[in-house]
Write an enzyme that holds these catalytic residues in place. Structure first.
Site, PDB file in Angstrom:
ATOM      1  CG  ASP A  84      23.387  39.014  40.342  1.00  0.00           C
ATOM      2  OD1 ASP A  84      23.982  39.853  41.031  1.00  0.00           O
ATOM      3  OD2 ASP A  84      23.940  38.023  39.839  1.00  0.00           O
ATOM      4  CG  HIS A 105      18.540  37.290  37.867  1.00  0.00           C
ATOM      5  ND1 HIS A 105      18.477  36.361  38.874  1.00  0.00           N
ATOM      6  CD2 HIS A 105      19.852  37.412  37.569  1.00  0.00           C
ATOM      7  CE1 HIS A 105      19.709  35.946  39.177  1.00  0.00           C
ATOM      8  NE2 HIS A 105      20.549  36.583  38.402  1.00  0.00           N
ATOM      9  CG  ASP A 149      30.101  42.966  44.056  1.00  0.00           C
ATOM     10  OD1 ASP A 149      29.457  42.589  43.064  1.00  0.00           O
ATOM     11  OD2 ASP A 149      30.237  42.267  45.074  1.00  0.00           O
ATOM     12  CD  GLU A 189      31.347  39.459  37.146  1.00  0.00           C
ATOM     13  OE1 GLU A 189      32.301  39.162  37.876  1.00  0.00           O
ATOM     14  OE2 GLU A 189      30.538  38.611  36.730  1.00  0.00           O
ATOM     15  CD  GLU A 200      24.199  40.200  32.331  1.00  0.00           C
ATOM     16  OE1 GLU A 200      24.895  40.144  33.367  1.00  0.00           O
ATOM     17  OE2 GLU A 200      23.748  39.196  31.772  1.00  0.00           O
ATOM     18  CE1 TYR A 240      35.287  32.540  29.590  1.00  0.00           C
ATOM     19  CE2 TYR A 240      35.726  32.129  31.912  1.00  0.00           C
ATOM     20  CZ  TYR A 240      35.554  31.658  30.623  1.00  0.00           C
ATOM     21  OH  TYR A 240      35.651  30.327  30.383  1.00  0.00           O
TER      22      TYR A 240
END
Ligand SMILES: *[C@@H]1O[C@H](CO)[C@@H](O)[C@H](O)[C@H]1NC(C)=O
Ligand SMILES: *[C@@H]1O[C@H](CO)[C@@H](O)[C@H](O)[C@H]1NC(C)=O
Ligand SMILES: *[C@@H]1O[C@H](CO)[C@@H](O)[C@H](O)[C@H]1NC(C)=O
Ligand SMILES: *[C@@H]1O[C@H](CO)[C@@H](O)[C@H](O)[C@H]1NC(C)=O
Ligand SMILES: *[C@@H]1O[C@H](CO)[C@@H](O)[C@H](O)[C@H]1NC(C)=O
Ligand SMILES: CC(=O)N[C@H]1CO[C@H](CO)[C@@H](O)[C@@H]1O
Ligand SMILES: CC(=O)N[C@H]1CO[C@H](CO)[C@@H](O)[C@@H]1O
Length: 770
Positions: free
Chosen positions: A520, A524, A598, A600, A604, A682
């Site tokens: 991520d 971030h 992957d 999600e 972002e 979500y």
């Protein structure tokens, strides 16, 4: 795996402990193992008429832009952002995940989130996906070698318990071929070496010794799986089983061609290029194709097609790719130029392109043939006899810091006095918050969300409200809060990892969504970079203007960690996160993963690209801004094929499109779910947060309308927490009036705000396009 992104609802919930890695239960989907018992030699037919077509002249695409060479923007990727060592504030550490003996670092950064990363970690036996093939190290005693699979669309496995299906995946473990050698006669007879680890390619080597090995160039979209044998006796298994093998007319001197039908009825074509001065006779022995002697430099190529046009590419294979790109007005062009080895009649190799390439392919993507092959989860791939995949995509030329919409015929942003009054009232309250305390968290993710929230409020105060009092109240607080991170005094300071080369959180594997293991980073750091860009801009216009120069290296250290554009920067891998072939980022770091990498939160990902654009703008780095623009342009194309499903999308399976969004998209499966819960808000909103000016370019008004009507309007009344604010701000992408009404209503409650969302920005975004 558990990383990723509860879009927090205001309460900080700790991410759950990751469940142990679970291999999918493959049920009965693997093909039966069959053996042929007889031993016929396989006669290759001799090279014969008709003579090969003359080689096509090759363009030298690396120099193709010489006419515009003096234009600095002719290649956005021509220079590093910096070659300086990372800031000394980042303590140097070695990573808990050591490099395996077979992983050759060669003093270069090691990519962590790339398509071949399963071959860098653990026991190196999980598959990697080059698309349309997957490859994995097979150590089953009877088949030691490199296993190859290509899954047809009708082999995909769908969830049958839910309608629409909650997931689908490509079955794993179907070994159509296993490239081996007679010398690989025990499970430890060969080890997997990984070399030349680049963002578009890697070289895998199945080695018995330094001079006895099979080399597998790994390039996404490669049309052949190519195995080059060095000082070994070739042996090819097929656990699926060979039904028939026929020699075919040789397409070119030195190349033997075979049609190989397997017991699953799929016919592959095998080309064998025997180096001059050597010879090789293949025969079928105990169900395996075996050579009669050792060969050195002999090239085996298989393709899951019988299309004769492919003969023109036989003998030539890609080993590496280079990326160039440029921006011209409202278009961005990106070019993947493959360097090849060997030679073929047509002068090129064979590549398969993904739907988001094909939709915008330029004339440099030549040689379209009548062959398509299914990818695992990214639709059908189109075959081209080419060394270049190039696409020209629309970019959002009007996009900058201001609220931006693609709703047709909308002017703006523009604000009436009454809207401004509403925004001012919200800002009056929100600028009083304690930014430093609110962002004092043990997570780069959550702190980034908080900082960007206040940065947008600051932006609104300066450029929409023109309210100097509010700016001078909020700006020092935001500077203060960011300073904690810049001076690396946050709860979990950042370290510089000298093993893989990157900036990681000092937490444990269980903290900050796996940031310490390279999960991520673009999510971030994208939040922090965007916040810094906005602050730098406001500081230049309303402050002392010194903030940018003093803090630039810190921001660019974070950028270099997730989006280093050039290999001359030897402190970070090139584009850790963004995959220029699949057209989006991968979030999973140095973990083995049965279904591959992957991602999600596609939104972002957009935020991280937008952060590059904004930082490029405030630093006058037009190349960096262009890279951000190009990424956003590509994301618009790829996300709308694979993550965000318009009703008329033909790329994803028809039944699955009814979900409207992917959920978590892996190399090998799509799971309409999240890592943090099953609520529909979500699953949908993790593809929407944060709502930023770039959102409207990617999440089109049409898509947002369809998703709202089919999935969200029926649940929004029941949602009573921060997810409600996200749903309602997302609505502004198609219906700003309804969205504005919600945020401006006197009954609005702060509990409807996600911790990354402010009422000020929500009103400023929705109120811009009334
Ligand atoms: C494996 O092959 C090598 C020759 O490469 C041979 O020396 C060895 O005995 C073989 N081992 C087995 C278990 O067959
Ligand atoms: C292969 O084709 C044969 C003959 O057309 C058919 O009987 C058989 O069911 C097929 N097998 C598979 C696995 O599709
Ligand atoms: C962008 O590309 C489209 C399609 O190729 C073309 O029609 C248009 O003129 C291009 N725009 C610019 C500014 O080059
Ligand atoms: C393309 O290939 C398919 C399947 O091999 C074949 O049925 C079809 O006729 C081909 N089309 C053309 C235009 O050659
Ligand atoms: C960027 O360029 C503008 C216009 O030339 C100038 O005013 C500004 O100071 C520059 N900013 C930086 C960070 O160099
Ligand atoms: C770490 C660092 O250099 N931070 C600087 C950021 O910018 C401000 C000026 O606005 C300086 O005071 C900080 O020292
Ligand atoms: C028919 C079709 O493919 N419709 C759309 C599906 O989504 C892609 C990706 O954006 C669009 O390009 C198609 O027009």
């Amino acid at each position: 795996m558990w990383h990723w992104i509860p879009a927090n609802t205001g309460h900080y919930s700790r991410p759950a402990i990751p469940p142990p890695y679970v291999r999918y239960d493959m049920g009965n989907v693997t093909a039966p193992h069959r053996r042929n018992e007889y031993v016929p030699p396989i006669p290759p037919r001799n090279y014969a008429t008709p003579p090969p077509l003359p080689p096509r002249p090759r363009d030298d695409f690396t120099n193709a832009d010489t006419s515009t060479a003096k234009n600095d923007m002719s290649n956005l990727f021509s220079a590093p952002l910096s070659t300086d060592a990372p800031l000394s504030e980042f303590k140097r550490v070695q990573h808990e995940v050591k490099l395996l003996p077979g992983v050759h670092k060669d003093d270069k950064p090691v990519p962590t989130n790339k398509f071949y990363a399963n071959m860098l970690v653990a026991d190196q036996t999980l598959p990697i996906w080059t698309q349309p093939y997957s490859l994995w190290l097979d150590q089953e005693k009877s088949y030691v070698g490199m296993a190859i699979s290509q899954i047809r669309a009708d082999q995909r496995v769908f969830d049958t318990h839910n309608k629409p299906p909650r997931f689908f995946f490509a079955p794993r473990g179907i070994r159509s071929f296993v490239f081996s050698a007679t010398e690989f006669n025990s499970s430890n007879a060969a080890s997997l070496d990984m070399r030349d680890l680049k963002h578009l390619s890697a070289q895998a080597r199945l080695a018995k010794s330094d001079h006895e090995y099979i080399q597998f160039p790994l390039v996404q979209g490669m049309g052949f799986v190519t195995a080059i044998y060095y000082n070994l006796v070739p042996k090819l298994y097929s656990p699926v089983g060979f039904r028939s093998i026929q020699g075919q007319t040789s397409p070119r001197s030195g190349i033997n061609k075979y049609r190989v039908q397997l017991h699953d009825n799929v016919t592959w074509t095998l080309y064998v290029s025997v180096p001059q001065g050597q010879s090789l006779t293949l025969s079928l022995q105990n169900g395996a194709i075996v050579g009669d002697k050792g060969v050195n430099g002999c090239v085996f190529q298989i393709v899951s097609s019988t299309e004769d046009a492919i003969d023109r590419a036989a003998g030539c294979y890609p080993v590496d790719g280079s990326l160039t790109g440029s921006i011209d007005g409202s278009n961005g062009t990106y070019t993947l130029t493959y360097s090849t080895r060997g030679s073929s009649n047509g002068g090129t190799t064979l590549m398969y392109a993904l739907p988001h390439h094909v939709e915008y392919a330029t004339g440099k993507t030549t040689g379209k043939i009548n062959s398509t092959l299914a990818s695992t989860v990214l639709g059908n791939m189109q075959g081209y006899l080419t060394n270049v995949i190039e696409a020209k995509v629309p970019i959002a030329s009007g996009l900058s810091f201001d609220p931006f919409t693609t709703i047709p015929d909308k002017m703006g942003p523009q604000y009436s006095d009454s809207v401004k009054q509403k925004i001012r009232e919200a800002a009056d309250k929100e600028v009083n918050n304690d930014v430093s305390r609110e962002s004092d968290l043990d997570s780069m993710y959550y702190s980034g969300k908080i900082l960007l929230k206040y940065a947008w409020i600051l932006y609104v105060c300066q450029y929409i409200l023109h309210d100097g009092d509010k700016v001078s109240k909020l700006m020092p607080k935001l500077k203060d809060a960011i300073q904690r991170f810049i001076s690396n005094r946050q709860q979990l300071p950042l370290n510089y990892d000298t093993t893989w080369n990157g900036i990681i959180s000092s937490g444990t594997i269980y903290q900050d969504f796996g940031n310490p293991y390279y999960n991520d980073h673009h999510f971030h750091y994208g939040y922090h970079v965007a916040a810094a860009a906005i602050l730098a801009k406001v500081d230049a216009d309303a402050g002392d203007g010194k903030w940018l120069a003093a803090n630039k290296s810190w921001v660019e250290n974070l950028i270099r960690d997730y989006a280093n554009p050039h290999e001359d920067d030897k402190y970070f891998p090139v584009f850790r996160s963004f995959d220029w072939f699949t057209g989006h980022s991968w979030a999973k770091g140095v973990f083995e993963s049965g279904d591959g990498k992957d991602q999600e939160s596609s939104s972002e990902d957009v935020n991280a690209a937008y952060a590059l654009k904004l930082w490029g703008q405030v630093t006058n780095n037009s190349k960096l801004a262009g890279i951000g623009d190009l990424m956003i342009g590509i994301l618009r194309t790829s996300l709308n094929h694979y993550f965000l499903y318009l009703d008329d999308n033909r790329t994803m399976p028809a039944a699955f499109i009814k979900n409207k969004v992917s959920g978590i998209l892996f190399d090998n499966k799509v799971d309409h779910a999240t890592y943090f819960g099953a609520e529909p808000q979500y699953i949908h909103m993790i593809h929407a947060i944060p709502i930023i000016p770039a959102s409207s370019f990617v999440r089109s008004p049409k898509f947002v309308r369809e998703e709202w009507d089919q999935k969200l309007s029926s649940i929004v009344d029941e949602v009573d927490d921060g997810w409600k604010g996200l749903l309602m701000l997302n609505l502004a992408l198609t219906d700003p009036q309804a969205s504005y009404k919600f945020f401006s209503d006197n009954s609005f409650q702060d509990k409807y705000l996600d911790n990354g969302q402010s009422r000020t920005w929500s009103l400023a975004y929705s109120g811009a396009f009334l």
